[in-house]
Motif scaffolding. Sequence first.
Motif, PDB file in Angstrom:
ATOM      1  N   ALA A 116       1.088  -0.770   0.430  1.00  0.00           N
ATOM      2  CA  ALA A 116       0.142  -0.131   0.246  1.00  0.00           C
ATOM      3  C   ALA A 116       0.785   1.185   0.186  1.00  0.00           C
ATOM      4  O   ALA A 116       1.888   0.634   0.655  1.00  0.00           O
ATOM      5  N   GLU A 156      -3.608   5.873  -0.373  1.00  0.00           N
ATOM      6  CA  GLU A 156      -4.450   4.945  -0.528  1.00  0.00           C
ATOM      7  C   GLU A 156      -4.760   4.306   1.353  1.00  0.00           C
ATOM      8  O   GLU A 156      -5.551   3.695   1.174  1.00  0.00           O
ATOM      9  N   ASP A 183      -9.055   4.811   1.264  1.00  0.00           N
ATOM     10  CA  ASP A 183      -9.237   2.926   1.215  1.00  0.00           C
ATOM     11  C   ASP A 183      -8.936   1.994   1.337  1.00  0.00           C
ATOM     12  O   ASP A 183      -9.991   1.657   1.652  1.00  0.00           O
ATOM     13  N   VAL A 240      -5.592  -5.044  -5.713  1.00  0.00           N
ATOM     14  CA  VAL A 240      -6.024  -3.732  -6.692  1.00  0.00           C
ATOM     15  C   VAL A 240      -5.885  -4.469  -7.303  1.00  0.00           C
ATOM     16  O   VAL A 240      -5.847  -5.282  -8.405  1.00  0.00           O
ATOM     17  N   VAL A 287      -9.088   0.222  -5.125  1.00  0.00           N
ATOM     18  CA  VAL A 287      -8.298  -0.967  -3.100  1.00  0.00           C
ATOM     19  C   VAL A 287      -9.117  -1.353  -3.178  1.00  0.00           C
ATOM     20  O   VAL A 287     -10.305  -1.397  -3.161  1.00  0.00           O
TER      21      VAL A 287
END
Length: 132
Positions: free
Chosen positions: A10, A14, A17, A47, A60
């Motif tokens: 990640a 992000e 998300d 993803v 995501v």
Amino acid sequence: MTDRIRVREATVPELPDVLNVVDGAVLAVDTGRLRSAIDRGDVLVAVAGETGGDPETDRVLGALVLAGEEITAVAVRQRRRNQGIGTMLVEAAAERRARLVATFDPRVRSFWESLDFAIEPAAEPDRFRGVR
């Protein structure tokens, strides 16, 4: 171009998300600790995006949080469950750690068993511990 699902670390942008996915699974994760885990590379995301992918446009679908060998959270967006995404996340974590440990409730026991985790009762009531 077609969407494809892949697992990677990640990125800090992000974080919202990842929190959304984890919150949607009703899992408690501290935002500050999650940010630190992302900084350490200990948060994996599944993803979907255009082939070749771009972290800024990827969607995501799921997330897995590691703390050493412990999987502290694994979650997949509700509409994407039962499509192998959680399995992809755990398998990617297994490539990074020689041993994995997860503590979970009975509702998801079959998921962990399907991934060859050895299951035993945990110290907490109505919880299990899996080791792989």
